[in-house]
Design a protein around this motif. Structure first.
Motif, PDB file in Angstrom:
ATOM      1  N   LYS A   1     -25.898 -18.950 106.246  1.00  0.00           N
ATOM      2  CA  LYS A   1     -27.103 -18.116 106.131  1.00  0.00           C
ATOM      3  C   LYS A   1     -28.165 -18.388 107.199  1.00  0.00           C
ATOM      4  CE  LYS A   1     -30.514 -16.395 102.928  1.00  0.00           C
ATOM      5  NZ  LYS A   1     -31.059 -16.439 101.576  1.00  0.00           N
ATOM      6  N   PRO A   2     -28.528 -19.646 107.482  1.00  0.00           N
ATOM      7  CA  PRO A   2     -29.566 -19.863 108.500  1.00  0.00           C
ATOM      8  C   PRO A   2     -29.138 -19.499 109.923  1.00  0.00           C
ATOM      9  CG  PRO A   2     -29.024 -21.932 107.352  1.00  0.00           C
ATOM     10  CD  PRO A   2     -28.116 -20.872 106.828  1.00  0.00           C
ATOM     11  N   ARG A   3     -27.885 -19.286 110.139  1.00  0.00           N
ATOM     12  CA  ARG A   3     -27.375 -18.973 111.479  1.00  0.00           C
ATOM     13  C   ARG A   3     -27.241 -17.464 111.726  1.00  0.00           C
ATOM     14  NH1 ARG A   3     -26.168 -23.694 109.594  1.00  0.00           N
ATOM     15  NH2 ARG A   3     -25.998 -25.459 111.000  1.00  0.00           N
ATOM     16  N   LEU A   4     -27.588 -16.674 110.728  1.00  0.00           N
ATOM     17  CA  LEU A   4     -27.516 -15.217 110.856  1.00  0.00           C
ATOM     18  C   LEU A   4     -28.824 -14.673 111.418  1.00  0.00           C
ATOM     19  CD1 LEU A   4     -25.846 -14.327 107.447  1.00  0.00           C
ATOM     20  CD2 LEU A   4     -24.745 -14.608 109.669  1.00  0.00           C
TER      21      LEU A   4
ATOM     22  N   ASN B   1     -19.699 -16.609 117.197  1.00  0.00           N
ATOM     23  CA  ASN B   1     -19.500 -17.782 118.057  1.00  0.00           C
ATOM     24  C   ASN B   1     -20.504 -18.886 117.724  1.00  0.00           C
ATOM     25  OD1 ASN B   1     -17.354 -16.666 119.452  1.00  0.00           O
ATOM     26  ND2 ASN B   1     -18.646 -15.829 121.074  1.00  0.00           N
ATOM     27  N   LYS B   2     -21.760 -18.509 117.471  1.00  0.00           N
ATOM     28  CA  LYS B   2     -22.784 -19.505 117.119  1.00  0.00           C
ATOM     29  C   LYS B   2     -22.433 -20.209 115.813  1.00  0.00           C
ATOM     30  CE  LYS B   2     -26.422 -17.003 119.487  1.00  0.00           C
ATOM     31  NZ  LYS B   2     -27.539 -16.092 119.334  1.00  0.00           N
TER      32      LYS B   2
ATOM     33  N   MET C   1     -19.398 -20.620 114.564  1.00  0.00           N
ATOM     34  CA  MET C   1     -18.251 -21.488 114.815  1.00  0.00           C
ATOM     35  C   MET C   1     -18.638 -22.736 115.611  1.00  0.00           C
ATOM     36  SD  MET C   1     -15.919 -20.153 113.100  1.00  0.00           S
ATOM     37  CE  MET C   1     -14.519 -21.103 113.606  1.00  0.00           C
ATOM     38  N   GLU C   2     -19.525 -22.586 116.586  1.00  0.00           N
ATOM     39  CA  GLU C   2     -19.993 -23.745 117.355  1.00  0.00           C
ATOM     40  C   GLU C   2     -20.753 -24.720 116.458  1.00  0.00           C
ATOM     41  OE1 GLU C   2     -22.244 -22.075 120.567  1.00  0.00           O
ATOM     42  OE2 GLU C   2     -20.451 -21.291 121.562  1.00  0.00           O
ATOM     43  N   SER C   3     -21.587 -24.193 115.579  1.00  0.00           N
ATOM     44  CA  SER C   3     -22.333 -25.043 114.645  1.00  0.00           C
ATOM     45  C   SER C   3     -21.383 -25.763 113.699  1.00  0.00           C
ATOM     46  CB  SER C   3     -23.328 -24.205 113.828  1.00  0.00           C
ATOM     47  OG  SER C   3     -24.295 -23.635 114.657  1.00  0.00           O
ATOM     48  N   LEU C   4     -20.361 -25.067 113.257  1.00  0.00           N
ATOM     49  CA  LEU C   4     -19.365 -25.676 112.378  1.00  0.00           C
ATOM     50  C   LEU C   4     -18.624 -26.799 113.097  1.00  0.00           C
ATOM     51  CD1 LEU C   4     -17.996 -25.512 109.615  1.00  0.00           C
ATOM     52  CD2 LEU C   4     -16.423 -23.833 110.581  1.00  0.00           C
ATOM     53  N   ARG C   5     -18.245 -26.539 114.329  1.00  0.00           N
ATOM     54  CA  ARG C   5     -17.567 -27.558 115.137  1.00  0.00           C
ATOM     55  C   ARG C   5     -18.475 -28.774 115.345  1.00  0.00           C
ATOM     56  NH1 ARG C   5     -17.382 -25.654 120.661  1.00  0.00           N
ATOM     57  NH2 ARG C   5     -19.427 -26.580 120.617  1.00  0.00           N
ATOM     58  N   ASP C   6     -19.743 -28.514 115.707  1.00  0.00           N
ATOM     59  CA  ASP C   6     -20.684 -29.607 115.964  1.00  0.00           C
ATOM     60  C   ASP C   6     -20.932 -30.442 114.710  1.00  0.00           C
ATOM     61  OD1 ASP C   6     -20.827 -28.686 118.543  1.00  0.00           O
ATOM     62  OD2 ASP C   6     -22.770 -27.702 118.286  1.00  0.00           O
ATOM     63  N   SER C   7     -21.017 -29.779 113.544  1.00  0.00           N
ATOM     64  CA  SER C   7     -21.252 -30.516 112.300  1.00  0.00           C
ATOM     65  C   SER C   7     -20.021 -31.362 111.919  1.00  0.00           C
ATOM     66  CB  SER C   7     -21.638 -29.585 111.160  1.00  0.00           C
ATOM     67  OG  SER C   7     -20.544 -28.778 110.782  1.00  0.00           O
ATOM     68  N   ALA C   8     -18.844 -30.904 112.317  1.00  0.00           N
ATOM     69  CA  ALA C   8     -17.624 -31.661 112.033  1.00  0.00           C
ATOM     70  C   ALA C   8     -17.584 -32.948 112.858  1.00  0.00           C
ATOM     71  CB  ALA C   8     -16.392 -30.811 112.316  1.00  0.00           C
ATOM     72  N   TYR C   9     -18.162 -32.917 114.064  1.00  0.00           N
ATOM     73  CA  TYR C   9     -18.189 -34.094 114.918  1.00  0.00           C
ATOM     74  C   TYR C   9     -19.181 -35.137 114.446  1.00  0.00           C
ATOM     75  CZ  TYR C   9     -15.128 -32.054 118.425  1.00  0.00           C
ATOM     76  OH  TYR C   9     -14.060 -31.510 119.087  1.00  0.00           O
ATOM     77  N   GLN C  10     -20.162 -34.726 113.667  1.00  0.00           N
ATOM     78  CA  GLN C  10     -21.213 -35.670 113.212  1.00  0.00           C
ATOM     79  C   GLN C  10     -20.769 -36.496 112.035  1.00  0.00           C
ATOM     80  OE1 GLN C  10     -24.752 -33.398 112.574  1.00  0.00           O
ATOM     81  NE2 GLN C  10     -24.969 -32.892 114.724  1.00  0.00           N
TER      82      GLN C  10
ATOM     83  N   TRP D   1     -21.101  -5.557 115.690  1.00  0.00           N
ATOM     84  CA  TRP D   1     -22.444  -5.897 116.186  1.00  0.00           C
ATOM     85  C   TRP D   1     -22.581  -7.400 116.368  1.00  0.00           C
ATOM     86  CZ3 TRP D   1     -26.994  -6.772 112.520  1.00  0.00           C
ATOM     87  CH2 TRP D   1     -28.154  -7.057 113.228  1.00  0.00           C
ATOM     88  N   TRP D   2     -22.200  -8.164 115.341  1.00  0.00           N
ATOM     89  CA  TRP D   2     -22.352  -9.609 115.429  1.00  0.00           C
ATOM     90  C   TRP D   2     -21.375 -10.222 116.427  1.00  0.00           C
ATOM     91  CZ3 TRP D   2     -23.277 -11.332 109.659  1.00  0.00           C
ATOM     92  CH2 TRP D   2     -24.575 -10.943 109.276  1.00  0.00           C
ATOM     93  N   SER D   3     -20.240  -9.587 116.665  1.00  0.00           N
ATOM     94  CA  SER D   3     -19.319 -10.052 117.702  1.00  0.00           C
ATOM     95  C   SER D   3     -19.952  -9.874 119.075  1.00  0.00           C
ATOM     96  CB  SER D   3     -17.996  -9.290 117.646  1.00  0.00           C
ATOM     97  OG  SER D   3     -17.314  -9.576 116.464  1.00  0.00           O
ATOM     98  N   GLU D   4     -20.535  -8.703 119.292  1.00  0.00           N
ATOM     99  CA  GLU D   4     -21.181  -8.415 120.575  1.00  0.00           C
ATOM    100  C   GLU D   4     -22.393  -9.320 120.810  1.00  0.00           C
ATOM    101  OE1 GLU D   4     -21.999  -4.269 120.132  1.00  0.00           O
ATOM    102  OE2 GLU D   4     -19.946  -3.671 120.643  1.00  0.00           O
ATOM    103  N   GLU D   5     -23.114  -9.667 119.755  1.00  0.00           N
ATOM    104  CA  GLU D   5     -24.314 -10.501 119.868  1.00  0.00           C
ATOM    105  C   GLU D   5     -23.997 -12.001 119.884  1.00  0.00           C
ATOM    106  OE1 GLU D   5     -27.547  -9.393 120.222  1.00  0.00           O
ATOM    107  OE2 GLU D   5     -26.613  -7.427 120.476  1.00  0.00           O
ATOM    108  N   GLY D   6     -22.748 -12.367 119.656  1.00  0.00           N
ATOM    109  CA  GLY D   6     -22.366 -13.772 119.680  1.00  0.00           C
ATOM    110  C   GLY D   6     -22.684 -14.544 118.407  1.00  0.00           C
ATOM    111  N   VAL D   7     -22.986 -13.837 117.330  1.00  0.00           N
ATOM    112  CA  VAL D   7     -23.331 -14.498 116.067  1.00  0.00           C
ATOM    113  C   VAL D   7     -22.161 -15.309 115.537  1.00  0.00           C
ATOM    114  CG1 VAL D   7     -24.014 -14.109 113.656  1.00  0.00           C
ATOM    115  CG2 VAL D   7     -25.069 -12.774 115.485  1.00  0.00           C
TER     116      VAL D   7
END
Length: 87
Positions: free
Chosen positions: A15-18, A75-76, A78-87, A67-73
């Motif tokens: 939700k906060p990433r939308l 990707n953001k 998925m990147e946040s999910l990846r980053d949280s997995a590394y922490q 729309w969200w694919s074109e805006e990169g939502v």
């Protein structure tokens, strides 16, 4: 692969990433419901026309995915999910 709706824990992460709701004009359809509809179609492989009505308008779900694919939502998220997995 079996479809499951987004859990409360997953929704708290997404939700906060939308994009924010518009300040003026018409509010977007329920994001959680629409995302569940998008995931239903993508996971089950059904046609957009076969998306269950409980997830709202299939046209809305398709447009939101585009729309969200074109805006990169996505990707953001998925990147946040990846980053949280590394922490």
């Amino acid at each position: 692969m079996e479809f499951r709706e987004i859990s409360d824990e997953q929704w708290k992460f997404i939700k906060p990433r939308l994009p924010p709701q518009p300040i003026t004009g018409r509010k977007r359809a329920d994001d959680r419901k629409v995302i569940n509809g998008i995931l239903f179609v993508l996971i089950t492989g059904c046609r957009w026309g076969d998306m269950p009505v409980i997830y709202g308008s299939r046209a809305t779900a398709w447009r939101r995915l585009k729309w969200w694919s074109e805006e990169g939502v996505w990707n953001k998220i998925m990147e946040s999910l990846r980053d949280s997995a590394y922490q």
